[in-house]
Design a protein around this motif. Structure first.
Motif, PDB file in Angstrom:
ATOM      1  N   LEU A  23      48.233  37.579  46.062  1.00 27.86           N
ATOM      2  CA  LEU A  23      49.430  38.222  46.619  1.00 27.86           C
ATOM      3  C   LEU A  23      50.537  38.436  45.587  1.00 27.86           C
ATOM      4  O   LEU A  23      51.226  39.449  45.623  1.00 27.86           O
TER       5      LEU A  23
ATOM      6  N   GLY B 155      52.918  41.868  42.773  1.00 26.56           N
ATOM      7  CA  GLY B 155      52.724  42.186  44.197  1.00 26.56           C
ATOM      8  C   GLY B 155      51.835  43.399  44.415  1.00 26.56           C
ATOM      9  O   GLY B 155      51.615  43.814  45.554  1.00 26.56           O
ATOM     10  N   ARG B 156      51.312  43.954  43.297  1.00 27.59           N
ATOM     11  CA  ARG B 156      50.455  45.147  43.437  1.00 27.59           C
ATOM     12  C   ARG B 156      48.986  44.817  43.170  1.00 27.59           C
ATOM     13  O   ARG B 156      48.108  45.592  43.454  1.00 27.59           O
ATOM     14  N   CYS B 157      48.705  43.689  42.558  1.00 24.87           N
ATOM     15  CA  CYS B 157      47.361  43.217  42.217  1.00 24.87           C
ATOM     16  C   CYS B 157      46.615  44.177  41.284  1.00 24.87           C
ATOM     17  O   CYS B 157      46.024  45.165  41.709  1.00 24.87           O
TER      18      CYS B 157
ATOM     19  N   THR C 282      47.338  51.856  47.388  1.00 29.70           N
ATOM     20  CA  THR C 282      48.523  51.536  48.204  1.00 29.70           C
ATOM     21  C   THR C 282      49.557  50.718  47.441  1.00 29.70           C
ATOM     22  O   THR C 282      50.655  50.466  47.957  1.00 29.70           O
ATOM     23  N   ASP C 283      49.205  50.255  46.241  1.00 28.96           N
ATOM     24  CA  ASP C 283      50.092  49.372  45.461  1.00 28.96           C
ATOM     25  C   ASP C 283      50.415  48.086  46.209  1.00 28.96           C
ATOM     26  O   ASP C 283      51.471  47.494  46.003  1.00 28.96           O
ATOM     27  N   GLN C 284      49.506  47.641  47.058  1.00 30.22           N
ATOM     28  CA  GLN C 284      49.791  46.437  47.845  1.00 30.22           C
ATOM     29  C   GLN C 284      48.703  45.389  47.648  1.00 30.22           C
ATOM     30  O   GLN C 284      47.557  45.578  48.070  1.00 30.22           O
TER      31      GLN C 284
ATOM     32  N   ARG D 220      48.427  42.721  49.165  1.00 27.63           N
ATOM     33  CA  ARG D 220      47.939  42.149  50.433  1.00 27.63           C
ATOM     34  C   ARG D 220      46.746  42.921  51.000  1.00 27.63           C
ATOM     35  O   ARG D 220      45.952  42.386  51.756  1.00 27.63           O
ATOM     36  N   MET D 221      46.605  44.204  50.604  1.00 29.00           N
ATOM     37  CA  MET D 221      45.423  44.969  51.028  1.00 29.00           C
ATOM     38  C   MET D 221      44.163  44.347  50.437  1.00 29.00           C
ATOM     39  O   MET D 221      43.097  44.333  51.061  1.00 29.00           O
TER      40      MET D 221
END
Ligand code: FDA
Length: 426
Positions: free
Chosen positions: A49, A54-56, A110-112, A114-115
């Motif tokens: 995360l 925050g983008r992994c 998505t630059d996320q 958490r995805m």
């Protein structure tokens, strides 16, 4: 829950979750088995995360053994089993499309971050992999004297679990509050493994308070860093250096830091020098300064230096080497010019210490790769045990390589552990 499983995976980080998925997918092909992932944390995936801001940064579009510190021959073989393309396809199959950035780093579109975590945990759930939090493992005890039929008792904070195969994926020591505090190495040792000394890697470095870093906080510049240990150059690399209130950071510093931490940990004489005009050698810098001084002798020396460096750096460097930044460059003495050349091409960075495990992204050192069968990730010391991810003595440079290591080693161990269950006599 009952107290036995076919495969127990200790650690639900990137490597452990990947191993769980690949094992469960292999099981689907080969028959039912119970796969359990145990993690001591309250919530899993903390590192995924926070990774990549925050983008992994899931991987890099070119990952070879040269991007890792670890036995090159072994790393090359391991990477060959499940490389970047396979990783990209795998994530696409989990519903996470990756995009490539200019640097070659791959991130979820998505630059996320958490995805990424969501995709991994959802897939575990769909495959029936039990991921149990609050299950800190304290020991793994071999139960069978027969290497052909290994069995283990896994002692955790809520009881015990017997397993036919154990995959140890407890990570290293970086960011211990996420649950990766190095306890896995104790278990590996008790199972017969060696653990090479461990050091923070991909870690910012703290400079002596007399250095000018604090005035430059926030300034970044392209440099070449050279690390010398006992007078021998062990690392030279180029990239962006970020000056901070405590010292230095940025990709080039993070990548070079492991050479410094290791040498310092070993008690060696280690020095890091910075070339802030990496496209020019010493002579070229001297020629350039001379020509500029001759052309505009009334220009302040700091303004001259600032032609090729950030303004704040130029001013700070002049002061640092004892020249008033406002001095007309025509009045700069030969000695002062030479000091400037030295400061621009080989500035000694007075490193006091690294910033410690709370700021290190990975760990250098761990279980030697020579103690692992690189085709399967199975331990050569304890049959039926597999070791993956950051617990191993292999660390990648910044750019997605450490996650690639986690996915690849997770793939190998997950599949091999299942194959081992089904092999004759095993
Ligand atoms: P990891 O440390 O992720 O997981 C180990 C798990 O084991 C943890 O969940 C822990 O709770 C559990 N555990 C430990 N001991 C246990 C025990 N005794 N019993 C049960 N459970 C136990 N890399 C990259 O490629 N791209 C990036 O963008 C980033 N960014 C990044 C940012 C920051 C701030 C950090 C700290 C690190 C990165 N990294 C990275 C590095 C990357 O996060 C790291 O290499 C991998 O997460 C390592 O994966 P592992 O699964 O091996 O260990």
């Amino acid at each position: 829950m009952d107290d036995c499983a076919d495969i127990v995976i200790v650690g639900a980080g990137a490597a452990g979750l990947a191993a769980g998925i690949f094992a469960a997918e292999a099981v689907r092909e080969r028959g039912p088995s119970r796969i359990v992932v145990l993690d001591g944390a309250k919530k899993i995936g903390a590192k995924i995360l926070i990774s990549g801001g925050g983008r992994c940064n899931v991987t890099h579009d070119q990952a070879t053994h040269k991007d890792f510190n670890g036995s090159p021959h072994i790393v090359r073989n391991i990477l060959a089993a499940f490389g970047v393309e396979a990783t990209r396809r795998w994530f696409a199959s989990l519903g996470v499309e990756l995009k490539r950035e200019e640097t070659g780093k791959l991130f979820p579109v998505t630059d996320q971050a958490r995805m990424v975590l969501h995709a991994l945990t959802t897939r575990c759930e769909a495959l029936g992999v039990a991921v149990l939090t609050h299950h800190r493992v304290e020991d793994i005890i071999p139960q069978s004297g027969d290497p052909e039929r290994p069995a283990f008792l896994v002692r955790h904070e809520q009881g015990t679990l017997s397993a036919r195969r154990v995959i140890l994926a407890t990570g290293g020591r970086s960011l211990p509050k996420t649950g990766s505090d190095g306890e896995g190495w104790g278990m590996a040792r008790r199972l017969g493994h060696d653990v090479t000394p461990t050091y923070p890697a991909l870690v910012p470095l703290v400079l002596h308070q007399d250095m000018f870093h604090a005035e430059l906080s926030g300034v970044s510049q392209e440099v070449e860093l050279t690390t010398q240990v006992n007078g021998r150059t062990v690392d030279r690399r180029r990239g962006s250096l970020l000056w901070t209130h405590f010292g230095i950071s940025g990709p080039v510093v993070m990548d070079a830091s492991r050479f410094w931490t290791k040498a310092r940990g070993e008690g060696a004489a280690v020095e890091m020098r910075c070339h802030v005009l990496p496209d020019m050698n010493r002579e070229a810098v001297d020629r350039w300064l001379k020509a500029e001084i001759a052309g505009k002798p009334r220009r302040a020396v700091a303004r001259l230096v600032a032609i090729r460096t950030p303004d704040r750096f130029a001013t700070a460097l002049c002061r640092f080497i004892g020249i008033d930044p406002a001095t007309p460059s025509g009045q700069v003495t030969r000695e002062q010019r030479q000091a400037l050349v030295q400061g621009l091409t080989s500035l000694r960075l007075p490193i006091e210490r690294d910033r410690g495990w709370n700021y290190a992204e990975v760990t250098a050192g761990g279980v030697p790769l020579t103690e692992i069968n690189f085709r399967t990730m199975e331990s050569r010391k304890a049959p039926g045990l597999y070791l993956i991810g950051e617990i191993l003595d292999c660390d990648g440079r910044i750019g997605g390589f450490n996650f690639q290591w986690a996915w690849t080693t997770g793939y190998l161990a997950g599949r091999s552990a299942v194959a081992g269950l089904n092999a004759p006599h095993r």
